[in-house]
Design a protein around this motif. Structure first.
Motif, short mmCIF file in Angstrom:
data_model
loop_
_atom_site.label_atom_id
_atom_site.label_comp_id
_atom_site.label_asym_id
_atom_site.label_seq_id
_atom_site.Cartn_x
_atom_site.Cartn_y
_atom_site.Cartn_z
N ILE A 140 5.69 1.60 -69.36
CA ILE A 140 5.61 1.74 -67.90
C ILE A 140 4.18 2.06 -67.48
O ILE A 140 3.63 1.46 -66.55
CB ILE A 140 6.60 2.83 -67.43
CG1 ILE A 140 8.05 2.37 -67.67
CG2 ILE A 140 6.37 3.15 -65.95
CD1 ILE A 140 9.07 3.49 -67.57
N ASP A 141 3.55 3.02 -68.18
CA ASP A 141 2.18 3.42 -67.81
C ASP A 141 1.19 2.27 -67.97
O ASP A 141 0.18 2.20 -67.25
CB ASP A 141 1.74 4.61 -68.66
CG ASP A 141 2.39 5.91 -68.25
OD1 ASP A 141 3.03 5.94 -67.18
OD2 ASP A 141 2.26 6.91 -68.99
N ASP A 189 15.29 15.11 -65.28
CA ASP A 189 13.85 15.19 -65.54
C ASP A 189 13.33 13.90 -66.18
O ASP A 189 12.25 13.41 -65.84
CB ASP A 189 13.54 16.38 -66.46
CG ASP A 189 12.10 16.36 -66.94
OD1 ASP A 189 11.19 16.58 -66.11
OD2 ASP A 189 11.87 16.08 -68.13
N MET A 190 14.10 13.34 -67.10
CA MET A 190 13.68 12.09 -67.73
C MET A 190 13.59 10.95 -66.71
O MET A 190 12.72 10.09 -66.80
CB MET A 190 14.66 11.72 -68.85
CG MET A 190 14.56 12.64 -70.06
SD MET A 190 15.89 12.35 -71.26
CE MET A 190 15.44 10.74 -71.90
N LEU A 191 14.50 10.98 -65.73
CA LEU A 191 14.42 9.98 -64.65
C LEU A 191 13.09 10.09 -63.91
O LEU A 191 12.39 9.10 -63.71
CB LEU A 191 15.58 10.16 -63.68
CG LEU A 191 15.50 9.32 -62.40
CD1 LEU A 191 15.67 7.84 -62.70
CD2 LEU A 191 16.53 9.80 -61.38
N ASN A 192 12.72 11.32 -63.50
CA ASN A 192 11.43 11.52 -62.83
C ASN A 192 10.27 11.11 -63.72
O ASN A 192 9.28 10.53 -63.26
CB ASN A 192 11.27 12.99 -62.43
CG ASN A 192 12.05 13.37 -61.19
OD1 ASN A 192 12.62 14.45 -61.13
ND2 ASN A 192 12.10 12.52 -60.20
N TYR A 193 10.39 11.41 -65.00
CA TYR A 193 9.33 11.13 -65.97
C TYR A 193 9.07 9.63 -66.09
O TYR A 193 7.93 9.19 -66.25
CB TYR A 193 9.77 11.71 -67.31
CG TYR A 193 8.76 11.67 -68.43
CD1 TYR A 193 7.51 12.27 -68.30
CD2 TYR A 193 9.10 11.07 -69.64
CE1 TYR A 193 6.60 12.25 -69.36
CE2 TYR A 193 8.19 11.05 -70.69
CZ TYR A 193 6.95 11.64 -70.54
OH TYR A 193 6.06 11.63 -71.59
N LEU A 194 10.13 8.83 -65.99
CA LEU A 194 10.00 7.39 -66.20
C LEU A 194 9.97 6.57 -64.92
O LEU A 194 9.34 5.51 -64.87
CB LEU A 194 11.15 6.89 -67.09
CG LEU A 194 11.18 7.43 -68.51
CD1 LEU A 194 12.42 6.92 -69.24
CD2 LEU A 194 9.92 7.05 -69.28
N MET A 195 10.64 7.04 -63.86
CA MET A 195 10.75 6.22 -62.65
C MET A 195 10.07 6.84 -61.44
O MET A 195 10.10 6.28 -60.36
CB MET A 195 12.22 5.94 -62.35
CG MET A 195 12.48 4.54 -61.83
SD MET A 195 14.27 4.17 -61.70
CE MET A 195 14.28 2.45 -62.24
N ARG A 244 23.13 9.12 -70.88
CA ARG A 244 22.63 7.74 -70.87
C ARG A 244 21.80 7.47 -69.62
O ARG A 244 22.20 7.75 -68.50
CB ARG A 244 23.81 6.77 -70.91
CG ARG A 244 23.39 5.28 -70.91
CD ARG A 244 24.55 4.39 -71.29
NE ARG A 244 25.73 4.61 -70.48
CZ ARG A 244 26.98 4.29 -70.86
NH1 ARG A 244 27.19 3.77 -72.05
NH2 ARG A 244 28.01 4.51 -70.06
N LEU A 245 20.62 6.90 -69.85
CA LEU A 245 19.78 6.37 -68.78
C LEU A 245 19.70 4.86 -68.96
O LEU A 245 19.49 4.37 -70.08
CB LEU A 245 18.36 6.93 -68.83
CG LEU A 245 18.17 8.39 -68.43
CD1 LEU A 245 18.38 9.29 -69.64
CD2 LEU A 245 16.78 8.60 -67.85
N ARG A 246 19.89 4.14 -67.88
CA ARG A 246 19.69 2.69 -67.89
C ARG A 246 18.80 2.37 -66.70
O ARG A 246 19.19 2.57 -65.54
CB ARG A 246 21.02 1.95 -67.80
CG ARG A 246 20.89 0.43 -67.92
CD ARG A 246 22.26 -0.22 -68.09
NE ARG A 246 22.17 -1.67 -67.97
CZ ARG A 246 21.79 -2.50 -68.93
NH1 ARG A 246 21.47 -2.03 -70.12
NH2 ARG A 246 21.75 -3.81 -68.74
N LEU A 247 17.58 1.91 -66.98
CA LEU A 247 16.55 1.73 -65.96
C LEU A 247 16.10 0.28 -65.94
O LEU A 247 15.59 -0.23 -66.95
CB LEU A 247 15.37 2.66 -66.22
CG LEU A 247 15.71 4.15 -66.43
CD1 LEU A 247 14.46 4.94 -66.76
CD2 LEU A 247 16.43 4.73 -65.21
N MET A 248 16.28 -0.38 -64.80
CA MET A 248 15.94 -1.79 -64.66
C MET A 248 14.63 -1.95 -63.90
O MET A 248 14.51 -1.51 -62.75
CB MET A 248 17.06 -2.54 -63.92
CG MET A 248 18.26 -2.88 -64.79
SD MET A 248 19.23 -1.46 -65.39
CE MET A 248 20.12 -1.00 -63.92
#
Length: 362
Positions: A140-141, A189-195, A244-248
């Motif tokens: 992502i970065d 927190d992982m959601l904020n970290y990635l999205m 579970r995280l699923r990020l599109m």
């Protein structure tokens, strides 16, 4: 300057996990100088297990020791602010379990105390540490993933009445919240970290699984600052446990691994849109070095920060975003309305979301 930092662990229920996973495996980085707990049986058991040279039930005794560099807090949530403030004032670096505080106001107070102390305060978000989530973050970065579209985050765990036999659990005054604060906080927190940050939230929260004060079933719809949409759900009544995280994204879909209590671990599904994207990902990760999982990875990164070789890996600002999300969640569930973020001192729940705090304000 010695590479080894002296650390004292306080609160040995969760704190023992810090010792086992993050401190004992790195004798070249950490010296476990003391342990502290009000439960004398647990205190003696952990001290004997790891051959700790000092054990005490007195937090002030630890703070008076000039040879201790870091205080690691694994105590119940309602104690975190007071103990962290005292440790920073005593000139100690601090590692503190989640949730860091019981209000955004308290987090802002801790940020100021950290700034004045010249020491580092690191909230614990160990689920960020695992090679799956770290590879996703790098992709992502690097700009390879492209525009974020949609995400789902599921924290579906099981907790029975036996879990709440620990006297501080399930109560607003001592646990500060339910599934949002103690369980789903890591995935959020992982959601904020990635999205990235949340812009708007609509939520529902209720108690259906156990006879407790706090919530154990929640669901929400989020709009991120990027414009992406996200659905969150969490319960403590699932017969099979899932984190579970699923990020599109425009060019990649990410799905977290199957480990319930370490969802940052591999294997993650990283699904590129085409061969060109796949080749970019392969080139980016060719020289990737494992980061260490959970507490090991986070404490390794903190050690680097203490020696000035890297920034603090998890900051008070990260904890603020996490608690801001929870505050908005509680406010939306209470009012039945959308809540826009960020939240400032003018927000009605800036000084706390617990029902007893609302009654006190009235």
């Amino acid at each position: 300057m010695s590479e080894i930092k002296s650390i004292a662990v306080v609160g040995l229920n969760v704190g023992r996990n810090h010792i086992v996973e993050g401190i004992v495996p790195r004798p070249e980085r950490w010296r476990l100088a003391a342990v502290c707990d009000l439960n004398s049986e647990r205190l003696d058991a952990v001290a004997e297990e790891f051959g700790v040279p000092a054990r005490t039930g007195s937090f002030d005794e630890l703070l008076a020791r000039e040879d201790i560099d870091v205080i690691d807090l694994g105590t119940p949530p309602a104690t975190h602010v007071d103990l962290t403030m005292k440790a920073l004032a005593a000139g100690k670096h601090v590692v503190c379990e989640k949730p860091l505080a019981g209000s955004i106001a308290d987090v802002d107070q801790l940020a100021e105390a950290e700034r004045k102390s010249g020491r580092l305060l690191m909230p614990v978000f160990q689920y960020r540490y695992g090679d799956g989530v770290q590879k996703a973050r790098r992709i992502i970065d690097a700009g390879i993933a492209g525009k974020p579209y949609l995400g789902t985050v599921e924290t579906h765990w099981k907790r029975t009445p036996a879990y709440y036999e620990v006297k501080w659990r399930g109560k607003w005054a001592t646990e500060l919240g339910g599934v949002l604060m103690t369980h789903a906080i890591h995935q959020h927190d992982m959601l904020n970290y990635l999205m990235g940050p949340v812009a708007k939230l609509f939520a529902r929260a209720t108690t259906r699984v156990n006879a407790i004060e706090v919530e154990d079933c929640v669901a929400a719809s989020l709009e991120m600052e990027s414009g992406a949409l996200v659905a969150l759900s969490a319960t403590l009544g699932s017969q099979n446990e899932i984190s579970r995280l699923r990020l599109m994204f425009e060019n990649v879909t990410f799905e977290s691994g199957g480990e319930v209590y370490s969802p940052g671990d591999e294997p993650w599904q990283i699904l590129p849109a085409n061969d060109e994207v796949a080749a970019k990902i392969e080139a980016l990760l060719k020289d990737y070095k494992p980061v260490g999982r959970r507490y090991l990875g986070q404490l390794d990164a903190f050690h680097e920060a203490l020696h000035g070789r890297a920034p603090n890996p998890v900051t008070v600002a990260d904890a603020r975003r996490s608690l801001e999300l929870a505050t908005a969640f509680y406010h939306s569930a209470e009012t039945g309305r959308d809540v826009a973020l960020p939240l400032g001192p003018d927000h009605p729940k800036y000084r706390g979301w617990r029902p007893d705090e609302k009654e006190a304000a009235e």
